[in-house]
Design a protein around this motif. Structure first.
Motif, PDB file in Angstrom:
ATOM      1  N   TRP A  46      49.141  61.254 -51.190  1.00  0.00           N
ATOM      2  CA  TRP A  46      50.011  60.772 -52.265  1.00  0.00           C
ATOM      3  C   TRP A  46      51.444  61.062 -51.879  1.00  0.00           C
ATOM      4  O   TRP A  46      51.780  62.168 -51.484  1.00  0.00           O
ATOM      5  N   THR A  47      52.300  60.077 -52.035  1.00  0.00           N
ATOM      6  CA  THR A  47      53.738  60.245 -51.830  1.00  0.00           C
ATOM      7  C   THR A  47      54.422  59.869 -53.134  1.00  0.00           C
ATOM      8  O   THR A  47      54.173  58.800 -53.684  1.00  0.00           O
ATOM      9  N   ILE A  48      55.264  60.773 -53.620  1.00  0.00           N
ATOM     10  CA  ILE A  48      55.983  60.539 -54.865  1.00  0.00           C
ATOM     11  C   ILE A  48      57.455  60.349 -54.520  1.00  0.00           C
ATOM     12  O   ILE A  48      58.062  61.193 -53.863  1.00  0.00           O
ATOM     13  N   GLU A  59      61.871  69.435 -60.829  1.00  0.00           N
ATOM     14  CA  GLU A  59      60.995  68.652 -59.949  1.00  0.00           C
ATOM     15  C   GLU A  59      59.747  68.282 -60.744  1.00  0.00           C
ATOM     16  O   GLU A  59      59.314  69.023 -61.618  1.00  0.00           O
ATOM     17  N   PRO A  60      59.123  67.159 -60.466  1.00  0.00           N
ATOM     18  CA  PRO A  60      57.974  66.709 -61.272  1.00  0.00           C
ATOM     19  C   PRO A  60      56.661  67.382 -60.867  1.00  0.00           C
ATOM     20  O   PRO A  60      55.616  66.740 -60.790  1.00  0.00           O
ATOM     21  N   LEU A  61      56.680  68.663 -60.629  1.00  0.00           N
ATOM     22  CA  LEU A  61      55.488  69.370 -60.171  1.00  0.00           C
ATOM     23  C   LEU A  61      54.376  69.400 -61.218  1.00  0.00           C
ATOM     24  O   LEU A  61      53.199  69.418 -60.869  1.00  0.00           O
ATOM     25  N   ILE A  62      54.748  69.382 -62.483  1.00  0.00           N
ATOM     26  CA  ILE A  62      53.739  69.421 -63.539  1.00  0.00           C
ATOM     27  C   ILE A  62      52.817  68.203 -63.476  1.00  0.00           C
ATOM     28  O   ILE A  62      51.662  68.260 -63.884  1.00  0.00           O
ATOM     29  N   HIS A  63      53.285  67.123 -62.915  1.00  0.00           N
ATOM     30  CA  HIS A  63      52.505  65.885 -62.860  1.00  0.00           C
ATOM     31  C   HIS A  63      51.524  65.865 -61.693  1.00  0.00           C
ATOM     32  O   HIS A  63      50.670  64.989 -61.621  1.00  0.00           O
ATOM     33  N   LEU A  64      51.622  66.833 -60.792  1.00  0.00           N
ATOM     34  CA  LEU A  64      50.701  66.870 -59.662  1.00  0.00           C
ATOM     35  C   LEU A  64      49.265  67.147 -60.118  1.00  0.00           C
ATOM     36  O   LEU A  64      48.321  66.675 -59.498  1.00  0.00           O
ATOM     37  N   GLY A  65      49.108  67.894 -61.197  1.00  0.00           N
ATOM     38  CA  GLY A  65      47.773  68.132 -61.744  1.00  0.00           C
ATOM     39  C   GLY A  65      47.119  66.836 -62.188  1.00  0.00           C
ATOM     40  O   GLY A  65      45.923  66.617 -61.976  1.00  0.00           O
TER      41      GLY A  65
END
Length: 81
Positions: A46-48, A59-65
């Motif tokens: 996945w590339t964001i 950073e949108p780290l919460i959306h990695l889950g």
């Protein structure tokens, strides 16, 4: 969380799909937000791509889950067949 996306590109040779966010909560914090997934053998990458509206935007780290759960669901579905 609400989001509406558009499948922007499908490349069967690279086994990749690109999604572009066109509406939703994420666009309140980011100017744009795209996700690209590609598969190679037993791996999914996945590339964001995103641009923060301000430097204070996290950073949108919460959306990695969410992305991890989505990948697991797709994997489970593919193994059912």
């Amino acid at each position: 969380m609400y989001m509406k996306h558009l499948v922007e590109d499908v490349d069967p040779h690279k086994k990749s799909i690109t999604w572009k966010l066109i509406e939703g909560d994420l666009l309140e914090s980011y100017n744009y937000f795209n996700a690209i997934t590609s598969c190679d053998y037993q791996w999914t990458t996945w590339t964001i791509e995103y641009e923060k509206k301000t430097e204070d935007t996290p950073e949108p780290l919460i959306h990695l889950g969410f992305i991890l759960d989505l990948t697991k669901n797709v994997d489970a579905h593919l193994h059912e067949k």
